[in-house]
Scaffold this active site. Sequence first.
Site, PDB file in Angstrom:
ATOM      1  N   SER A 198       0.827  -1.128  -0.034  1.00 31.15           N
ATOM      2  CA  SER A 198       0.083  -0.047  -0.090  1.00 31.15           C
ATOM      3  C   SER A 198       0.768   1.129   0.010  1.00 31.15           C
ATOM      4  O   SER A 198       1.612   1.534  -0.762  1.00 31.15           O
ATOM      5  CB  SER A 198      -0.944   0.110   1.311  1.00 31.15           C
ATOM      6  OG  SER A 198      -1.898   1.103   0.962  1.00 31.15           O
ATOM      7  N   ALA A 199       1.078   2.101   1.058  1.00 33.87           N
ATOM      8  CA  ALA A 199       1.831   3.359   1.083  1.00 33.87           C
ATOM      9  C   ALA A 199       3.016   2.949   1.120  1.00 33.87           C
ATOM     10  O   ALA A 199       3.987   3.497   0.535  1.00 33.87           O
ATOM     11  CB  ALA A 199       1.523   3.978   2.430  1.00 33.87           C
TER      12      ALA A 199
END
Length: 357
Positions: A198-199
């Site tokens: 994700s991030a």
Amino acid sequence: MFLPHPQLISLMQVWSARAAGILLYIMVLSLLSGISGMASDNNPVIYDYSPYFLVYKDGSVKRLKAEEQTPPGLDPLTNVDSKDIRISADVSARIYLPPININSTSTKLSLILYFRGGGFCIFSSASPIVHRHLNGLAAVSSSIILSVDYRRAPEHHIPVQYDDCWAALEWVASHRSDVEPWLLDHADYDRVYLAGDSAGGNIVHNLAMRVGSQGMISSYSLKLAGTILLDPYFWGKNLTASEKAADPVLRKKLDQLWGMICPESTAGNDDPRVNPLAVGAPSLADLGCTRMLLCTSEKDAMRDRALMYYEALTKSSGWCGTAELYEAAGEDHEYYLNHPDSNSTAMLRARIATFLT
């Protein structure tokens, strides 16, 4: 000399106790008034990411709950050992060491610098779901994992997170001969990978671009063998089909996330750091690696944007590398964190292990 009557003394003590109680009550009311004032008309909540945190107009942040922390140590399920280290005043990391096969022809293991997800805002290297995920990944892939604990938004805006992770990469590169014993004894510095979910996948992309433009690793004779992006956080002003199909509440939070964590950005959701395909973004040909594994989930809101990234990288960017695409059918964003014992998670770990060999 006047001596107060015993009853008068008793009455004075009662009055004193009551006065102290009233004073304490006034102090509590004042404190509560100050707290509630944070969300007053003059300082309203502008970003509500309940149940995790609130961001107020003045930039202050209120964390809504304490996050559970898992200590490092030997994991009885995987026999992976772990410990925490300090990289700088602002950056720490958790190292995972899998069981060493004494019969193996190679005594050195791949080294993965791992960057967790959580929208840059939640979780840490000690979060239970992150710790469990990396114990499993280290065991299956037989690799050493350095999980970087970067500072979090929204208290710290972008690019702090990129800089913290860069500092960790530079620390590994510059201390390869005298670094932490687990790395010195077991890490193969010709097989160093960047990975993240994700991030964290977003961080992997941006660090690889920085490696390509600055050439830091080559100055330390460190080879970046490849990158692994799991459900990377990419976004943009023009929504894709998978983003439009997402839950409206989730889509709203994703749509406003970059503006919250990077308020100084003038390009908003088309900032090249969150939209690598935006007009004017640096060429993907500059990625500082020659191999990539891009992993997506069929039901992920950001799936289409990851596929667009893969298409641009492999077909039109001019990048001189090899990219592999792996998609988990029927799964949603970060299923490997939420369902660590599922078949899909086992298949993903096996796919990563194959990529590392």
